[in-house]
Write an enzyme that holds these catalytic residues in place. Structure first.
Site, mmCIF file in Angstrom:
data_model
loop_
_atom_site.group_PDB
_atom_site.id
_atom_site.type_symbol
_atom_site.label_atom_id
_atom_site.label_comp_id
_atom_site.label_asym_id
_atom_site.label_seq_id
_atom_site.Cartn_x
_atom_site.Cartn_y
_atom_site.Cartn_z
ATOM 1 N N GLN A 123 13.488 66.530 3.764
ATOM 2 C CA GLN A 123 12.331 65.732 3.363
ATOM 3 C C GLN A 123 12.780 64.722 2.309
ATOM 4 O O GLN A 123 13.145 65.121 1.194
ATOM 5 C CB GLN A 123 11.283 66.687 2.793
ATOM 6 C CG GLN A 123 10.049 66.054 2.237
ATOM 7 C CD GLN A 123 9.296 67.034 1.340
ATOM 8 O OE1 GLN A 123 9.757 68.140 1.088
ATOM 9 N NE2 GLN A 123 8.163 66.623 0.838
ATOM 10 N N SER A 126 11.302 62.187 -2.864
ATOM 11 C CA SER A 126 11.520 61.887 -4.288
ATOM 12 C C SER A 126 12.592 60.821 -4.481
ATOM 13 O O SER A 126 13.560 60.753 -3.722
ATOM 14 C CB SER A 126 11.951 63.148 -5.034
ATOM 15 O OG SER A 126 10.990 64.138 -4.891
ATOM 16 N N GLU A 244 3.675 71.615 2.361
ATOM 17 C CA GLU A 244 4.646 72.052 1.353
ATOM 18 C C GLU A 244 4.002 73.046 0.382
ATOM 19 O O GLU A 244 4.562 74.087 0.068
ATOM 20 C CB GLU A 244 5.169 70.847 0.568
ATOM 21 C CG GLU A 244 6.128 71.245 -0.539
ATOM 22 C CD GLU A 244 6.884 70.052 -1.128
ATOM 23 O OE1 GLU A 244 6.462 68.908 -0.912
ATOM 24 O OE2 GLU A 244 7.892 70.285 -1.794
ATOM 25 N N GLU A 373 2.320 70.948 -14.183
ATOM 26 C CA GLU A 373 1.276 70.023 -14.657
ATOM 27 C C GLU A 373 0.501 69.426 -13.485
ATOM 28 O O GLU A 373 -0.727 69.304 -13.530
ATOM 29 C CB GLU A 373 1.893 68.887 -15.492
ATOM 30 C CG GLU A 373 2.433 69.304 -16.847
ATOM 31 C CD GLU A 373 3.805 69.983 -16.771
ATOM 32 O OE1 GLU A 373 4.436 69.947 -15.693
ATOM 33 O OE2 GLU A 373 4.237 70.575 -17.778
HETATM 34 C C1 LIG Z 1 14.466 73.040 -6.300
HETATM 35 C C2 LIG Z 1 13.954 71.666 -5.970
HETATM 36 C C3 LIG Z 1 13.972 71.226 -4.660
HETATM 37 C C4 LIG Z 1 13.483 69.940 -4.349
HETATM 38 N N1 LIG Z 1 13.541 69.512 -3.042
HETATM 39 C C5 LIG Z 1 13.090 68.276 -2.733
HETATM 40 C C6 LIG Z 1 13.177 67.772 -1.397
HETATM 41 O O1 LIG Z 1 13.686 68.447 -0.497
HETATM 42 N N2 LIG Z 1 12.741 66.533 -1.130
HETATM 43 C C7 LIG Z 1 12.181 65.741 -2.095
HETATM 44 O O2 LIG Z 1 11.768 64.633 -1.765
HETATM 45 N N3 LIG Z 1 12.095 66.166 -3.377
HETATM 46 C C8 LIG Z 1 12.549 67.411 -3.716
HETATM 47 N N4 LIG Z 1 12.479 67.846 -5.016
HETATM 48 C C9 LIG Z 1 11.976 66.953 -6.033
HETATM 49 C C10 LIG Z 1 10.603 67.341 -6.548
HETATM 50 O O3 LIG Z 1 9.621 67.092 -5.591
HETATM 51 C C11 LIG Z 1 10.380 66.558 -7.830
HETATM 52 O O4 LIG Z 1 11.376 66.955 -8.766
HETATM 53 C C12 LIG Z 1 9.013 66.816 -8.402
HETATM 54 O O5 LIG Z 1 8.029 66.283 -7.555
HETATM 55 C C13 LIG Z 1 8.878 66.212 -9.803
HETATM 56 O O6 LIG Z 1 9.275 64.889 -9.803
HETATM 57 P P1 LIG Z 1 10.313 64.319 -10.884
HETATM 58 O O7 LIG Z 1 11.458 65.264 -10.953
HETATM 59 O O8 LIG Z 1 10.586 62.897 -10.542
HETATM 60 O O9 LIG Z 1 9.525 64.408 -12.244
HETATM 61 P P2 LIG Z 1 8.400 63.403 -12.752
HETATM 62 O O10 LIG Z 1 7.399 63.174 -11.670
HETATM 63 O O11 LIG Z 1 9.037 62.197 -13.350
HETATM 64 O O12 LIG Z 1 7.721 64.265 -13.884
HETATM 65 C C14 LIG Z 1 8.288 64.426 -15.181
HETATM 66 C C15 LIG Z 1 7.351 65.272 -16.028
HETATM 67 O O13 LIG Z 1 6.075 64.592 -16.174
HETATM 68 C C16 LIG Z 1 5.010 65.419 -15.727
HETATM 69 N N5 LIG Z 1 3.997 64.609 -15.024
HETATM 70 C C17 LIG Z 1 4.230 63.667 -14.068
HETATM 71 N N6 LIG Z 1 3.059 63.139 -13.649
HETATM 72 C C18 LIG Z 1 2.073 63.776 -14.344
HETATM 73 C C19 LIG Z 1 0.642 63.698 -14.359
HETATM 74 N N7 LIG Z 1 -0.013 62.846 -13.551
HETATM 75 N N8 LIG Z 1 -0.044 64.518 -15.193
HETATM 76 C C20 LIG Z 1 0.604 65.389 -16.015
HETATM 77 N N9 LIG Z 1 1.961 65.502 -16.050
HETATM 78 C C21 LIG Z 1 2.671 64.723 -15.228
HETATM 79 C C22 LIG Z 1 5.648 66.399 -14.752
HETATM 80 O O14 LIG Z 1 4.911 67.593 -14.648
HETATM 81 C C23 LIG Z 1 7.020 66.625 -15.392
HETATM 82 O O15 LIG Z 1 6.940 67.595 -16.400
HETATM 83 C C24 LIG Z 1 12.964 69.114 -5.362
HETATM 84 C C25 LIG Z 1 12.958 69.561 -6.695
HETATM 85 C C26 LIG Z 1 13.447 70.800 -7.010
HETATM 86 C C27 LIG Z 1 13.438 71.243 -8.432
#
Ligand SMILES: Cc1cc2nc3c(=O)[nH]c(=O)nc-3n(C[C@H](O)[C@H](O)[C@H](O)COP(=O)(O)OP(=O)(O)OC[C@H]3O[C@@H](n4cnc5c(N)ncnc54)[C@H](O)[C@@H]3O)c2cc1C
Length: 405
Positions: A123, A126, A244, A373
């Protein structure tokens, strides 16, 4: 709420248990097979017996079972040390999206090999600029101006689980930066072996490399690879994300029962068993209460499923609580084991290894499939009916947002 299986469900559980007793493979470490080979072989075996993709209709090659049968089989399967589920993202998220939006030929091409574990999917949502905010995707797709209708994709995805093993993926891209962010997205499926797709595994603190950076450089895709209409990628991604949240609801890992047993056997202060320590007893009591609450919430969701109702956003509660609890439990266990807590090899010390790996993986579990969150926002808005999150960028063209510049 009804805690018991109906007669039909109990029969199904008994048959599933008998089949698993006779067919479940040895743990990967003992079988001596590479994890991917073992995982594919197990998936093929389940598919042949009608225990893969239990809810898929016969039309797609599935057994046409019910959602509760899927839950029952998963519960029984979780009692065995089966190989890692490398098909989870494909079958749980990508294929349901393909089934909802692709043409008939594409569905028939992809469903059977994915169900058998021959094709692995990933998928690609991100990006470095955001994961929670999927709609902020910057990876661009531009139509080729040669009458072919093809598209050229350029950009970068990140955290793509299993990309290095995958045959295919679904990717969300920006096709129109002139409209607000949710309106200018389009979804495609891609062949991960296509020229211009480069996969770079990310080394994790757990020692594994399950996820990757994926770079797209002038990747040419056919318009027939589009899933849904141009500009409707957000709608398509909601189907993937809804699946998901369902798929990641139940996490596997050591629980409070294992910690209780370990505390009986592990020496604590003054040479007495750690279980005599008030701090550990207090934590165990808290985890017991949380687990019981979680089990009741789960039973409520299962009762709804059993009656043919769709599971709701309450599922987010299970994901928040179980990921947080796994992290706390693992932390307490590693501390309790003292110097032996750093043993990470389950072959040397099975229980210590399990808690150690839970400790290193649990922060990721609190992020994957929606951070704590984001899930709290979902519960606040859709379960409790509180006012929505502030969304200042809702009607602004993407190119005028900081991420779009
Ligand atoms: C084990 C693992 C597997 C994964 N596998 C996949 C995959 O297969 N494909 C894929 O596409 N992605 C994958 N991901 C990525 C995952 O979907 C993202 O890491 C996740 O959605 C968070 O996005 P970010 O890391 O960019 O953090 P950000 O979105 O930048 O968030 C940073 C911080 O801000 C907070 N935050 C953000 N927006 C808000 C809001 N509106 N209100 C309050 N707080 C907020 C978040 O909670 C977090 O603490 C994976 C992640 C992990 C850890």
């Amino acid at each position: 709420m009804d805690f018991d299986d109906t007669q039909e469900e109990a029969d199904y559980r008994r048959r599933a248990r008998e089949w698993l007793n006779a067919n479940a493979p040895e743990p990967v470490a003992k079988a001596g097979l590479p994890a991917l080979t073992a995982a594919k072989a197990w998936q093929a075996k389940k598919a042949a017996a009608g225990y893969a993709c239990i809810t898929w209709p016969k039309d797609w090659g599935g057994p046409g079972g019910t959602a509760i049968e899927q839950v029952i089989f998963s519960e029984e399967e979780a009692k065995f040390a089966t190989p890692p589920n490398v098909c989870a993202i494909g079958l749980g998220m990508c294929l349901p999206t393909i089934m909802a939006f692709a043409d008939e030929a594409t569905k028939r091409r992809f469903a059977p090999p994915a169900m058998r574990g021959d094709d692995i999917w990933c998928q690609l949502f991100s990006e470095p600029s955001g994961g929670s905010d999927v709609a902020a995707a910057r990876t661009r797709a531009v139509r080729v101006n040669d009458g072919s209708g093809d598209w050229i994709i350029n950009g970068q995805k990140v955290w793509t689980t299993g990309a290095q093993l995958s045959d295919f993926g679904i990717v969300i891209v920006r096709t129109d930066p002139d409209v607000p962010k949710h309106k200018g997205l389009t979804m495609f499926w891609v062949d991960m072996k296509d020229p211009g797709i480069e996969v770079k595994p990310i080394h994790q603190m757990s020692g594994g490399s399950e996820f990757n950076e994926v770079f797209f450089t002038d990747v040419r895709v056919k318009d027939s690879q589009r899933l849904g209409a141009v500009g409707e990628g957000w709608k398509v991604s909601l189907v993937t994300l809804m699946n998901e949240r369902l798929a990641v609801g139940g996490l596997r890992g050591p629980g409070w029962q294992q910690l209780l047993e370990a505390a009986r056997r592990t020496p604590g202060l003054n040479g007495l068993p750690a279980l005599r320590d008030q701090a550990i007893r207090e934590k165990l009591a808290d985890w017991y209460v949380l687990s019981a609450g979680l089990q009741h919430t789960r039973n409520r969701a299962l009762t709804a499923l059993s009656r043919g109702e769709a599971p709701g956003p309450e599922n987010s509660i299970g994901k928040i609580i179980s990921a947080m609890q796994m992290q706390e439990l693992a932390h307490a266990a590693v501390e309790m084991f003292d110097q032996f807590g750093i043993v990470s090899d389950p072959a040397l010390a099975e229980l210590q290894g399990e808690f150690h790996s839970a400790l290193l993986n649990s922060p990721g579990l609190r992020i994957a499939g929606g951070t704590d969150e984001i899930l709290r926002n979902i519960i606040a808005e859709r379960v409790l009916g509180l006012p929505g999150d502030v969304r200042v960028d809702k009607d602004v063209p993407f190119k005028h947002l900081p991420q779009g510049r």
